[in-house]
Design an enzyme around this catalytic site. Structure first.
Site, short mmCIF file in Angstrom:
data_model
loop_
_atom_site.label_atom_id
_atom_site.label_comp_id
_atom_site.label_asym_id
_atom_site.label_seq_id
_atom_site.Cartn_x
_atom_site.Cartn_y
_atom_site.Cartn_z
N SER A 704 -6.69 126.41 8.63
CA SER A 704 -5.28 126.77 8.53
C SER A 704 -5.03 127.85 7.49
O SER A 704 -4.24 128.76 7.68
CB SER A 704 -4.44 125.54 8.21
OG SER A 704 -4.35 124.70 9.34
N ASN A 834 -6.55 121.45 17.17
CA ASN A 834 -6.88 120.52 16.11
C ASN A 834 -6.87 120.99 14.66
O ASN A 834 -6.87 120.17 13.76
CB ASN A 834 -8.27 119.94 16.38
CG ASN A 834 -8.36 119.24 17.70
OD1 ASN A 834 -7.65 118.28 17.96
ND2 ASN A 834 -9.24 119.72 18.57
N TYR A 835 -6.97 122.25 14.46
CA TYR A 835 -7.12 122.71 13.08
C TYR A 835 -6.06 123.62 12.51
O TYR A 835 -6.01 123.82 11.30
CB TYR A 835 -8.48 123.42 12.94
CG TYR A 835 -9.64 122.47 13.02
CD1 TYR A 835 -9.93 121.62 11.96
CD2 TYR A 835 -10.43 122.40 14.15
CE1 TYR A 835 -10.98 120.74 12.03
CE2 TYR A 835 -11.49 121.51 14.24
CZ TYR A 835 -11.75 120.68 13.17
OH TYR A 835 -12.80 119.80 13.24
N LEU A 836 -5.30 124.23 13.36
CA LEU A 836 -4.33 125.19 12.84
C LEU A 836 -2.96 124.55 12.73
O LEU A 836 -2.39 124.10 13.72
CB LEU A 836 -4.30 126.40 13.77
CG LEU A 836 -5.65 127.10 13.90
CD1 LEU A 836 -5.56 128.26 14.88
CD2 LEU A 836 -6.13 127.59 12.54
#
EC number: 5.6.2.1
Length: 876
Positions: A704, A834-836
């Site tokens: 992120s 899933n990650y940002l």
DNA sequence: TCAATGACTTGATCTTACTTTG
DNA sequence: CAAAGTAAGATCAAGTCATTGA
């Protein structure tokens, strides 16, 4: 045009020159690995063969010149692919664009913006809560860093690897409790910056804000991606929305911070609430309508009509009131829960097609035929070529055939007739008229409709996967010891249902059978589960869909935790750096492991059983997975999650390099590099530093943070299409950091060839035009075309214009080609999902007037509905 | 302390629906 | 309009991490 964006700026320069300090992450990044397929197994092997693509961005740098035109650089795909691009990248130092800078306002703005609440008026008693946590003000960054930040210097590593490498970044998380966040210091900037160094270069420093800016640009260099975007441009979104808007539904309240929300929860009614009525078919998510204007990205809920209300009774357990209690302990997840259970695949329908054994047709019982067909259907996959698969399959099938069956070995079996039957069926299905298809579809929808929804605390929510997995042969990834085993059919008596107390128990769809158990556990979120038939220790769960408030809440908590890491990252880095040379072996290993997780975005690496594929993560790295290359470079090569190869060459700080050498000393290749460590020790340590911190938080943080930095660094100049290119580029950087790969499509080479041909054709056209232009200037008529036809006499100006157009077309095509090559092994979706932190994206869209739908598809819009109201100034 | 269990997130790939292209 | 491509969605495997219990 996109081009600009891509054009080179000098990224590198920035990096390099400025480098004051800092960590740089490795530059290279490429992932080469892809070879994922199963091939490799144990760690030792390293597969190489791969095509070795390199990271794209990086490459671009060099590749640039491909098209000669205007200086744009396009990275030729090839270039990229080639291995080392090398150093020569040029960049002009000039880039001076100013970055957007982080949000300016240091002040706090309260986020509370929720605009209207999403609640619909209708809902009466339902809940709502809308406030967002006010707590966090937007953090703005300040441009300065805390002094501390700077500290990290020590850590900085430089990496540049020769070939690929990815860079990671690190950070840690924090719990909310802890200190207030300070702004992120520059240090925090993610590694990403570092990483990419495309080729060899690397370095960058954080601190200066300046540096940061450039990054973004750098990435762009590759010039990629134009194509898709454009397509993207069109909008289509309207349709759905409109409809949805019409309907009313209950809207779910927006999530606020966890704690609050929990408490806020509406009271429940205890018994079953009545189901919501009507419209419900529409998922909450859909109800959201996006406003068209870019800015209006936020969603608004439509008004809901129905109301369910519940009274609160509860307050009972809400004990933990701590405000921020994370869902942890004792946490109650819901008060009322109503759903219809799960749906089963239809019973097996024998087809009667006979397979051959030693050339002769064999009679099989339906049960035997069913399993044989599972195998036959996989004849064209490469599972069939794996001995392990065949062996496991035959062992299980044999049990069904019985001891004395004619079929005694797989080698003499010929499943072709079944395979062909299956292909024919597939073909038939494909040939069905659209009306037929529609009818079939509708029928199915009707059947499944009731399973699609659950009512959680009075709000209708979509259920995730409510279908019980059909029987089949286990398709494990990599060298899984159990591939090919029969995954038996799941029956109602295998299934445990979880439902609210007092709610009607879902009817068992199979006549004469019953559920294994019915529970009323409101501390968990699953609606049903069954034992995994392959691994008896594992379960398969039915959860709510990602668009549900329950999932949204935890997603938000995840990002908040990662975001808070910003405040502690410097301290953490400082601490582990200090311990690189600790005399205490455990401490030293923890320090180095944490560093790798931070810098390379490695996964924690839990221990695995022998009956699982042999893959590793940080704590389970083997000696043979990390090769020290003096003076201070480490070459990582191992199979990670899903047996995806991770291959990266990174420069590390000398103490780390030395520590690794020490850890390897006296061990065999297959021994654990970190013999004093496992994930629970590592996480226990991380938790001491920051409550709630675990290894995976670093991945989220770095991903992120990288996106935020890249997007913020980019000066906005372009139109929507260009902005989308910028976004994809940033997204790609993150995917590279996380090593998110995809297999190269079978037709990739063909597609590339086709593009090459087109480019060649255009080049021919160009040549001809140039000749004609030359002649035209001299007053001569154009030559005949290759097809022998005579061409019209054109004025030199007209020809020049045509030439320019052709150049543009070629450029675009080259760009498309390199983007394609560039992304052929990089999967952007996983990181997006899933990650940002979606708030980064939403805020950026608002700032740049990019419609959200260009970045998030329908499901993501629904999943991230909790993030839609973020302020444009939001910074991670 | 640690292995087993349990719940939930992450992830690649398969499948299907939708677009673009020839 | 069919073939080819692509994006979205579905599927289910494979991780992470917390808790339990001996």
């Amino acid at each position: 045009m996109a081009v600009n964006a891509c054009s080179n700026r000098n990224l590198m320069e920035d990096y390099e020159h400025h480098q004051p300090v800092v960590f740089k992450r490795s530059s290279t990044t490429s992932r080469q690995s892809q070879s994922n397929t199963e091939s490799y197994k144990s760690s030792s092997q390293k597969p190489d063969g791969q095509p070795g693509r390199q990271a794209s961005d990086v490459c671009s740098a060099n590749g640039g010149s491909a098209s000669g035109l205007n200086g744009t650089t396009i990275s030729s795909s090839k270039a990229s692919s080639e291995k080392s691009p090398l150093p020569g990248m040029r960049t002009s130092a000039s880039s001076s664009e100013v970055p957007l800078s982080r949000s300016p306002s240091p002040t706090v703005t309260s986020p509370m913006s929720d605009h209207g609440n999403r609640m619909s008026p209708g809902l009466a008693g339902t809940i709502v809560k809308e406030e967002k946590s006010s707590a966090e003000p937007s953090k703005t960054a300040n441009g300065d860093s805390d002094s501390e930040d700077e500290v990290p210097l020590s850590m900085r590593t430089k990496s540049r690897s020769v070939n690929s490498s990815k860079t990671p970044q690190g950070s840690n998380s924090t719990s909310r409790l802890s200190a207030p966040k300070q702004e992120e210091s520059d240090d925090d900037k993610p590694l990403s910056n570092f990483k990419r160094a495309t080729n060899g270069a690397s370095s960058s420093n954080y601190s200066d804000s300046e540096d940061e800016k450039p990054l973004a640009k750098r990435r762009q260099q590759n010039g990629l991606a134009p194509t898709k975007k454009s397509s993207v441009g069109s909008d289509k979104r309207p349709s759905t929305d409109s409809k949805s808007s019409v309907q009313s539904l209950i809207k779910r309240p927006k999530l606020s911070n966890a704690s609050t929300s929990r408490n806020l929860k509406p009271a429940s009614v205890k018994a079953e609430p009545k189901v919501v009525e009507d419209n419900d078919h529409i998922p909450v998510s859909q109800r959201i309508k996006l406003s068209g204007s870019s800015t209006s990205v936020g969603k608004k809920y439509s008004k809901g009509t129905s109301s369910v209300k519940k009274v609160d009774k509860k307050s009972k357990k809400i004990e933990k009131t701590s405000k921020y209690e994370p869902s942890s302990s004792g946490g109650q997840k819901w008060t009322t829960l109503v759903h219809n259970g799960v749906i089963f695949p239809p019973p097996y329908q024998p087809h009667g097609v006979k397979m051959l054994y030693k050339g002769k047709p064999v009679d099989l019982t339906p049960g035997q035929e069913e399993v044989a067909t599972m195998y036959a259907v996989m004849l064209d996959t490469d599972y069939i070529s794996k001995p392990q698969f065949r062996e496991n399959f035959f062992n299980d099938w044999k049990k069904i055939l019985g001891k004395n069956h004619v079929i005694q070995n797989l080698e003499d079996c010929d499943f072709t007739p079944m395979y062909e039957w299956h292909q024919a069926e597939k073909e038939k299905k494909k040939q069905r008229s659209s009306d037929e298809k529609k009818a079939i579809n509708e029928e199915k929808m009707k059947l499944e409709e009731k399973y699609k929804w659950a009512i959680v605390d009075g709000v209708k929510e979509k259920v995730g996967s409510f279908r019980v997995e059909p029987p089949g042969l286990f398709r494990g990834r990599g060298e899984h010891p159990k591939v090919g085993k029969l995954k038996k059919r799941i029956r109602p008596s295998d299934i445990t249902i979880n439902i609210g107390k007092g709610a009607p128990i879902p009817e068992c769809p199979v006549p004469g059978e019953r559920w294994k158990e019915v529970r009323n556990d409101n501390t968990v979120t699953w609606l049903a589960y069954w034992m995994d038939p392959i691994n008896s220790k594992e379960f398969k769960y039915v959860f709510l869909a990602p668009s549900s408030a329950l999932k949204g809440q935890s997603d938000k908590e995840k990002y908040e935790k990662a975001r808070k890491l910003t405040d502690h990252i410097d301290k953490i880095r400082e601490a582990y750096t200090k311990n690189f040379t600790s005399k205490d072996a455990t401490k030293q290993q923890i320090a180095v492991a944490t560093y790798l997780i931070d810098k390379l975005a490695l996964r924690a690496g839990n221990e695995k059983d022998d009956d699982e594929a042999d893959t590793v993560g940080c704590c389970t790295l083997k000696v043979e997975n990390v090769e020290p290359v003096p003076p201070n470079t480490l070459e990582f090569d191992f199979l990670g999650k899903d047996s995806i190869r991770y291959h990266n060459v990174v420069e590390v700080e000398l103490p780390v390099f030395e520590a690794i050498q020490k850890f390897r000393k006296g061990k065999k290749g297959g021994d654990n590099l970190f013999d004093m460590l496992d994930t629970s020790k590592l996480n226990a340590h991380l938790k001491e530093l920051v409550p709630g911190l675990t290894a995976k938080v670093f991945r989220t943080y770095n991903a992120s943070k990288t996106l935020d930095d890249l997007l913020s660094a980019e000066t906005n100049v372009g139109d929507v299409a260009e902005n989308i290119v910028v976004y994809q580029h940033a997204n790609k950087e993150v995917a590279i950091i996380c090593n998110h790969q995809r297999t190269v499509s079978k037709s990739h080479d063909q597609q590339m060839e086709r593009l090459d041909e087109k480019i060649k054709e255009l080049n021919n056209v160009l040549e001809e035009l140039e000749v004609d232009l030359d002649r035209a200037k001299k007053g001569k008529p154009p030559l005949k075309g290759t097809d022998g036809k005579t061409k019209r006499n054109l004025a030199p100006e007209a020809l020049e214009k045509k030439i320019a157009q052709t150049h543009l077309r070629i450029e675009k095509m080259e760009r498309d080609k390199s983007t394609k090559e560039d992304l052929k092994t990089v999967a952007l979706g996983t990181s997006k999902i899933n990650y940002l932190d979606p708030r980064i994206t939403v805020a950026w869209c608002k700032r740049h007037e990019v419609p959200m739908e260009k970045i998030f598809n329908k499901s993501l819009l629904a999943k991230f509905s909790w993030a839609m109201d973020v302020e444009p100034s939001f910074r991670f």
